[in-house]
Design a protein around this motif. Structure first.
Motif: not given
Length: 315
Positions: A8-15, A21-32
């Motif tokens: 559900g989160a917006v991760l990238a968009e096309v301008v 113009e469009s958005v790519h939704r998805g999920s990302v996890v970043v660990l240290d």
């Protein structure tokens, strides 16, 4: 895995020309480096199929079951989603022949090369699809050789109830720190296990931080030392492992990717619509949160052969 994974989160968009113009939704996890969350967008805990990003974990399981390969590059091939270049196919065929197998013994379906250049060459030459060209043929070859080493029957080696698959499942559960949430059938016919993005990131972190000589480290070292065997000429996994020292990467179908850098951290991401074009931009931004600099390949939006926009990470 929509029942468990929310995304559900917006991760990238096309301008394009100043307009989104469009958005790519998805999920990302970043660990240290210690496994603590640095950033989470979307759903980091719901189960999702990592697809081929599971392969390094399965490679560890094969080594634990007794697989031994003379060439380090062959271990990278076992963990690969190769592009079907001649260097990949020749090694698959050599490994099969050396152990009394043939391409027909592989469960993976016949296919043409995955890489655009070798695929075009195969089409121009009128080449028929083969099992050894299929991008998972290295993994399936490893599975056959593991069965031979462990003394297991190769009949139905892809069945989730087979001793091989039970070993691979147990290994993946140990490395992710999670029970398998679901078992599916991957595109190659082998079982695919569902985990959370957090679990996959933790597993990749364990691979790069494992003790030298351990099975986990052998997999990580082989893939990093032979990035072309993991994917192919121009492929994202090959490019990023070549350009970023010590980085381990393995992508999966339908917009999945996982990377880890020792001493820095790990990332796992899933693009909801399965479109891989957003992955490089999101990876670059995620790596930046860990202090790792990588210049992702450009993602221009073309119009009439000219650049009229761009794709960029927004999360």
């Amino acid at each position: 895995m929509r029942d468990g994974y929310r995304g559900g989160a917006v991760l990238a968009e096309v301008v394009r020309s100043g307009f989104t113009e469009s958005v790519h939704r998805g999920s990302v996890v970043v660990l240290d480096a210690g496994g603590a969350p640095v950033a989470v967008r979307g759903d980091g805990r719901g189960p999702v199929f990592p697809r081929s990003s599971n392969k390094p974990l399965q490679g560890v399981g094969m080594l634990r079951a007794g697989l031994r390969l003379e060439a380090e590059s062959d271990l990278a091939l076992v963990c690969a989603s190769h592009w079907g270049e001649d260097v990949h196919v020749s090694r698959v065929e050599a490994l099969l022949d050396a152990h009394g197998f043939a391409g027909a013994d592989l469960r993976c379906p016949p296919d043409l090369p995955a890489g655009p250049v070798p695929r075009e060459a195969a089409l121009r030459a009128g080449e028929a699809p083969t099992r050894t060209r299929m991008n998972c043929s290295g993994k399936h070859t490893g599975m056959l050789l593991t069965c031979r080493a462990a003394g297991w029957s190769t009949d139905a080696y892809w069945d989730p109830a087979h001793p091989l698959q039970r070993m691979l499942r147990a290994t993946a559960e140990e490395l992710t720190g999670e029970p398998v949430a679901a078992v599916g059938v991957d595109g190659c016919g082998a079982p695919v296990f569902a985990f959370s993005l957090t679990g996959v990131a933790q597993a990749f972190l364990r691979l790069v931080h494992a003790a030298p000589g351990s099975f986990e480290r052998q997999v990580a070292d082989a893939m990093r030392a032979h990035p072309r065997m993991v994917a192919g000429t121009g492929a994202l996994d090959t490019v990023i492992m070549t350009e970023v020292p010590r980085l381990l990467a393995k992508g999966g179908a339908e917009g999945f990717a996982a990377v880890a850098v020792p001493g820095a951290g790990a990332i796992a991401l899933k693009i909801d619509d399965g479109n891989p074009r957003a992955i490089p931009a999101v990876l670059r931004a995620a790596l930046g949160t860990l202090g790792v600099d990588w210049t992702a390949p450009p993602s221009p939006v073309l119009g009439g052969g000219e650049t009229v926009g761009e794709l960029s990470a927004t999360w």
